[in-house]
Design an enzyme around this catalytic site. Sequence first.
Site, PDB file in Angstrom:
ATOM      1  N   MET A 123      -6.263  -3.434   3.385  1.00 26.39           N
ATOM      2  CA  MET A 123      -7.168  -4.426   2.823  1.00 26.39           C
ATOM      3  C   MET A 123      -7.859  -5.324   3.847  1.00 26.39           C
ATOM      4  SD  MET A 123      -7.035  -3.540  -0.270  1.00 26.39           S
ATOM      5  CE  MET A 123      -7.875  -4.873  -1.128  1.00 26.39           C
ATOM      6  N   HIS A 136     -11.105   5.617  -1.758  1.00 26.41           N
ATOM      7  CA  HIS A 136     -11.570   4.530  -2.638  1.00 26.41           C
ATOM      8  C   HIS A 136     -11.499   5.021  -4.084  1.00 26.41           C
ATOM      9  CE1 HIS A 136     -13.697   0.956  -3.867  1.00 26.41           C
ATOM     10  NE2 HIS A 136     -14.469   1.732  -4.613  1.00 26.41           N
ATOM     11  N   ASP A 147     -16.730   1.000   2.052  1.00 25.34           N
ATOM     12  CA  ASP A 147     -16.673   2.111   1.098  1.00 25.34           C
ATOM     13  C   ASP A 147     -17.919   2.986   1.170  1.00 25.34           C
ATOM     14  OD1 ASP A 147     -14.160   1.224   0.222  1.00 25.34           O
ATOM     15  OD2 ASP A 147     -15.076  -0.175  -1.172  1.00 25.34           O
TER      16      ASP A 147
HETATM   17  C1  GRF Z   1      -5.591   2.882  -4.004  1.00 28.38           C
HETATM   18  O1  GRF Z   1      -6.142   2.830  -5.298  1.00 28.38           O
HETATM   19  C2  GRF Z   1      -6.657   3.198  -2.979  1.00 28.38           C
HETATM   20  O2  GRF Z   1      -7.659   4.047  -3.459  1.00 28.38           O
HETATM   21  C3  GRF Z   1      -7.233   1.828  -2.689  1.00 28.38           C
HETATM   22  O3  GRF Z   1      -6.112   0.970  -2.711  1.00 28.38           O
HETATM   23  C4  GRF Z   1      -5.095   1.522  -3.543  1.00 28.38           C
HETATM   24  C5  GRF Z   1      -3.869   1.630  -2.681  1.00 28.38           C
HETATM   25  O4  GRF Z   1      -2.747   2.030  -3.413  1.00 28.38           O
HETATM   26  N1  GRF Z   1      -7.988   1.834  -1.454  1.00 28.38           N
HETATM   27  P1  GRF Z   1      -1.458   2.507  -2.641  1.00 28.38           P
HETATM   28  O5  GRF Z   1      -1.035   1.381  -1.701  1.00 28.38           O
HETATM   29  O6  GRF Z   1      -1.784   3.761  -1.901  1.00 28.38           O
HETATM   30  O7  GRF Z   1      -0.430   2.739  -3.724  1.00 28.38           O
END
Ligand code: GRF
Length: 216
Positions: A92, A111, A147
């Site tokens: 993030m 994404h 993205d």
């Molecule tokens: C996923 O939905 C991914 O596409 C997005 O963030 C979420 C991460 O989930 N970028 P996780 O940590 O892999 O469970």
Amino acid sequence: MTKRRVAVLISGRGSNLAALIEAARAADFPAEIVQVISNRPAAAGLDLARRAGIEALTIDHTRFDGRAAFEAEVGAALERAGAELVCLAGFMRLLTGGFIARWRDRLINIHPSLLPLFPGLDTHARALAAGVKLAGCTVHFVREETDNGPILGQAAVPVLPDDTEESLAARVLEAEHRLYPACLRLVAEGRVSVTGETARVDAAGPAEARLINPLP
Ligand code: GRF
């Protein structure tokens, strides 16, 4: 077979990381996960990596004075691990142009929307508000714009009449867990070539050519 060395950057839960680790267990998978880095100390994905015997590092972005210093530390760790490819999986933090250029076409992101629709946050809420009947996820090489970047693969799922953000997210997430390893395999096998802003992927298409919702 020499496996490509892959690092995964996370910030939280790590379910996509788990899917990548699971896929990479197969003897014929062309990549191995050699390192996991989280910018958040509490990320559940760190434990998951440790349990799988993978080096798991926290590089807490709040300890750094600015993005470049944080990324220098991440870059040094990646280098120490001999990473050849980097997968972002629920990471993030925005990355700077310098980092992205250094890893150009070796830095992959997932994404949870059918890009270029609904980039950024709250993607499922926006898909529901738009009333789309198909949703999905996209794996792509990273470019500076969030993205955005050459698309390696996409998976589509139906949006159902009673869907909530949660139910749609769960359906898309299941698709993510299949798509991400498949795309990493293609990159690691050298079956992706990038021209300008599009990727050509040398792979078979789906057996069923159409996905129609609602059914006719
Ligand atoms: C996923 O939905 C991914 O596409 C997005 O963030 C979420 C991460 O989930 N970028 P996780 O940590 O892999 O469970």
